[in-house]
Design a protein around this motif. Structure first.
Motif, PDB file in Angstrom:
ATOM      1  N   CYS A  16     -35.408 -39.013  33.321  1.00 34.09           N
ATOM      2  CA  CYS A  16     -34.430 -39.140  32.239  1.00 34.09           C
ATOM      3  C   CYS A  16     -33.384 -40.202  32.550  1.00 34.09           C
ATOM      4  O   CYS A  16     -32.843 -40.280  33.661  1.00 34.09           O
ATOM      5  CB  CYS A  16     -33.756 -37.793  31.996  1.00 34.09           C
ATOM      6  N   CYS A  25     -31.808 -37.918  22.294  1.00 32.28           N
ATOM      7  CA  CYS A  25     -32.307 -36.602  21.899  1.00 32.28           C
ATOM      8  C   CYS A  25     -31.207 -35.795  21.205  1.00 32.28           C
ATOM      9  O   CYS A  25     -31.479 -35.050  20.262  1.00 32.28           O
ATOM     10  CB  CYS A  25     -32.854 -35.844  23.103  1.00 32.28           C
ATOM     11  N   CYS A  70     -36.438 -34.172  19.425  1.00 33.62           N
ATOM     12  CA  CYS A  70     -35.883 -34.711  20.669  1.00 33.62           C
ATOM     13  C   CYS A  70     -36.975 -35.362  21.512  1.00 33.62           C
ATOM     14  O   CYS A  70     -36.746 -36.353  22.195  1.00 33.62           O
ATOM     15  CB  CYS A  70     -35.167 -33.616  21.453  1.00 33.62           C
ATOM     16  N   CYS A  78     -37.525 -39.708  22.421  1.00 30.50           N
ATOM     17  CA  CYS A  78     -37.222 -40.057  23.817  1.00 30.50           C
ATOM     18  C   CYS A  78     -37.897 -41.361  24.236  1.00 30.50           C
ATOM     19  O   CYS A  78     -39.129 -41.452  24.264  1.00 30.50           O
ATOM     20  CB  CYS A  78     -37.662 -38.929  24.744  1.00 30.50           C
TER      21      CYS A  78
END
Lengths: 327, 397
Positions: free
Chosen positions: A51, A57, A209, A213
């Motif tokens: 991440c 998100c 979400c 991404c």
């Protein structure tokens, strides 16, 4: 003094205790019968070290919730979900200013930042939202069954049933359900729906979400397949991940599964150390043990009735004043 | 030989200084009710937040209210199921307290619910797995049982009232019918009470990770049931003596003293089970952790259970009105503390950044509910035959 009557009182005390003990004893017997995740269950695998903390998100989540509310005709609610422009979500100062960021009634998911001790320029980010338990405590707790667990996993809330007691919030081990305290007439319990709520444009598809991404942190697939993938990743890259898939066993398992960086403990990343047993297994076992198809209450009724009969005035002649035939 | 004294309306001046104070407190609550329901909602009236969804309206008004209304079923069990005629004099006041207690539990719950107009939903939307559902349904049933048990008192009052001949006729017709079926309701009342008093203790067990280990035990429901048995008679003793003091009549020690012997037994039983549970689970290690929880638990057990238990061991204390009153009050306060500890102090949400302290409105509503209950109690005993006391009959004659 009526010794026999004193005896009865003892019987009452003893049988009350016995009844409850039976209940608890059954509970430990039944308690092991954990809910097994079904094969249809979908899940999300979050590869935390991947991440980048772009918070898109968060934007996509608010947008989906807004569209879902609008589709249901809740225009006022839709307005509250309406996200700022996507650029506003690039603001990184929230990580410094807001402490540990938690979901809010109109923001189902939040990203948190944790410094990376080995590579200071590559901090870790974790995503919080409802984990969609395999055996959800909110669902078991709810007095009016306002929560449902869909076959493929999402835990959904039906607002029209809700009376607003907020026991679900007490029960949830992750502190997820959020309440609209400021709504005067129709407050709702709010939490991530895995985009499966009525009117959601992503219903039956990949949740918003995950779709947005850019770093492909999350994978939406069958939970059993995801677990296999997760363990393989841990095997292949032990210097990246810790040897624990968060959500595999916690509170009986969750639909969301997390691969966590090895540098931190679970709690240092804002996750909770939780028992592998689903809490509803104990409470439901106690409850059903005490009720057992109404047999114990009926027996208790019969027992009290017979004691009432036996101890009626005039039934025993031990010289105590019996009153004036009070029937 | 105790002679039966029939219950009569107290028939004293209703408006006293104390009653005016109660009216003021009730009026404040009424104003806050308007404010909470019509203007600001829960956000403006309470300090509840996302981490602490339950405050004093649940822990005191609802959970403690249910516990303190236990005098109703314990006394009914003793007087009507075991036919201890000696205790008939306290059965009606205890029944009235229970009836009002549960009614005000319902009113208190309405304040706390986000959608109070849906309060009836559990009656149609059954959820057998929910512990709260079981509590709720039993409370609803029991509340109806209590109203039915109270009906004869109303009928007795109006059966000879010449101002309302139709009502009088109806009451005369109803009374013998009620007398015939009442035993069913009395037993049902005890069964329903045992069920929901215990289930209430099972509520927090679903959140083991947030529930402090000093209280979190699988036998929490058994402990709740035993503490309901324990607190029933002390509550009756407390209110009987308090009523006697208010109406300036003699406390009926010949009833209350022997009653406290049962309390001695139940307090000892509760203490023994509680200590055994602590020893088995090893939760005593938390006693020295120096947290609010450890102090709260210690005070609860020491002053709410142990001290009154040892006080009641002495016959002299059981026979001295003032000391018996203190012992009973300690047990009552101990159970209040226990319920607040279980539902509030012992609840530790992991992500809480601020702790919950009740707002002035929450406190005022809790006090107002108590005041209104006392006000209604006083009104009912003034006009309906609830209290039986030799002094009252003598005065009337």
């Amino acid at each position: 003094m009526g010794v026999s009557r004193r005896e009865f009182l003892r019987v009452v005390g003893a049988s009350g205790v016995a009844g409850s003990v039976v209940g608890v004893a059954t509970s430990s017997a039944e308690g092991s019968g954990a809910v097994v995740p079904s094969d249809d269950l979908m899940g999300v695998l979050v590869d935390v070290p991947k991440c980048i903390g772009c918070r898109r998100c968060e934007f996509a989540c608010k947008e989906a919730a807004m569209q879902a509310s609008a589709a249901r005709g809740e225009t006022k609610e839709a307005e509250r979900f309406k996200p700022d422009a996507i650029e506003a979500f690039e603001d990184k100062s929230v990580f410094d200013d807001e402490g540990l960021r938690r979901p809010e009634p109109h923001c189902y998911t939040k990203i948190n930042r944790f410094p990376n001790p080995e590579q200071p320029d590559k901090p870790f980010f974790t995503k919080v939202n409802c984990l969609h338990c395999v055996d959800p405590a909110c669902l078991s707790a709810c007095i009016v069954k306002a929560f449902r667990k869909l076959d493929d996993g999402p835990v959904i809330y039906d607002a029209w049933k809700c009376m607003g007691c907020r026991y679900c919030m007490v029960a949830c081990p992750f502190g997820i359900p959020q309440y609209e305290y400021d709504n005067l007439w129709t407050p709702q319990v709010r939490k991530c729906t895995l985009c499966a709520d009525e009117g959601n444009p992503n219903k039956g598809k990949v949740p918003a979400c995950i779709k947005i991404c850019p770093a492909e942190v999350m994978t939406y697939a069958k939970r059993s397949d995801l677990l296999a993938v997760a363990h393989e990743k841990i095997r292949n890259e032990p210097d990246v991940y810790q040897d624990h898939v968060y959500g595999e066993h916690e509170v009986g398992g969750t639909s969301w599964l997390y691969l966590l960086p090895h540098q931190y403990s679970i709690e240092e990343l804002g996750f909770l150390e939780l028992d592998s047993k689903a809490p509803p297994r104990l409470t439901e076992a106690i409850q059903h043990g005490v009720f057992m198809k109404f047999f114990p209450p009926a027996a208790w009724f019969a027992l009290l009735g017979s004691m009432m009969w036996v101890s009626r005035p005039g039934a025993d002649q031990d010289g105590e004043p019996t009153g004036e035939g009070h029937h | 030989m105790s002679e039966h004294v029939l219950p009569v309306p107290v028939n004293r001046k209703f408006f006293t200084r104390g009653v005016f104070l109660l009216i003021v407190l009730a009026a404040i609550m009424a104003c806050i009710a308007v404010y909470r329901f019509l203007f600001v909602g829960l956000a403006g009236a309470t300090n509840l937040n996302q981490e602490y969804p339950w405050g004093i309206w649940i822990s005191i008004d609802v959970a403690t209210g249910v516990a303190l209304a236990a005098g109703g079923f314990t006394t009914a069990t003793l007087a009507h199921i075991f036919h201890r005629e000696h205790y008939h004099a306290i059965a009606r006041p205890a029944l009235l307290t229970a009836m009002l207690g549960y009614t005000f539990v319902g009113i208190g719950l309405m304040f706390d619910l986000g959608r109070p107009y849906n309060i009836w939903h559990p009656i149609i939307l059954w959820h057998g797995n929910s512990v709260l559902f079981e509590v709720g349904l039993c409370v609803v049933c029991y509340l109806n049982v209590l109203y039915i048990e109270f009906l004869p008192i109303v009928c007795e009052r109006f059966q000879d009232d010449l101002r309302f001949p139709a009502i009088a006729r109806y009451c005369k017709w109803l009374l013998p019918i009620l007398g015939k079926v009442m035993f069913l309701f009395v037993i049902a009342g005890t069964v329903l009470s045992c069920l929901h008093q215990s289930s209430l203790g099972n509520l927090m067990v679903i959140a083991p990770s947030k529930f402090h280990d000093l209280w979190d035990t699988p036998i929490c429901s058994l402990l709740f049931l035993l503490s309901a048995f324990m607190v029933g008679f002390p509550m009756v003793i407390f209110e009987s003596m308090y009523t006697a003091w208010c109406f300036k009549i003699k406390p009926e020690m010949e009833i209350l003293s022997p009653l406290s012997k049962y309390t001695l037994f139940f307090t000892g039983l509760y203490l023994a089970v509680k200590v055994t549970d602590m020893l088995i689970r090893g939760s005593y290690v938390y006693l020295t952790e120096g947290s609010i929880q450890s102090y709260a638990f210690t005070v609860e057990m020491l002053f709410g259970v142990a001290v009154p238990f040892f006080m009641l061991l002495s016959p002299k204390i059981r026979n001295t009105p003032r000391l018996l009153f203190i012992a009973a009050l300690l047990i009552v306060l101990g159970v209040v503390m226990n319920r607040v500890n279980v539902f509030l102090i012992g609840y530790q949400p992991p992500y809480a950044t601020v702790s919950y302290i009740p707002s002035i409105f929450e406190v005022a509503v809790t006090i107002g509910l108590g005041a209104t209950l006392m006000l209604v109690y006083r009104a009912i005993v003034t006009f309906l035959p609830v209290i039986s006391h030799p002094d009252l009959v003598a005065r009337k004659a």
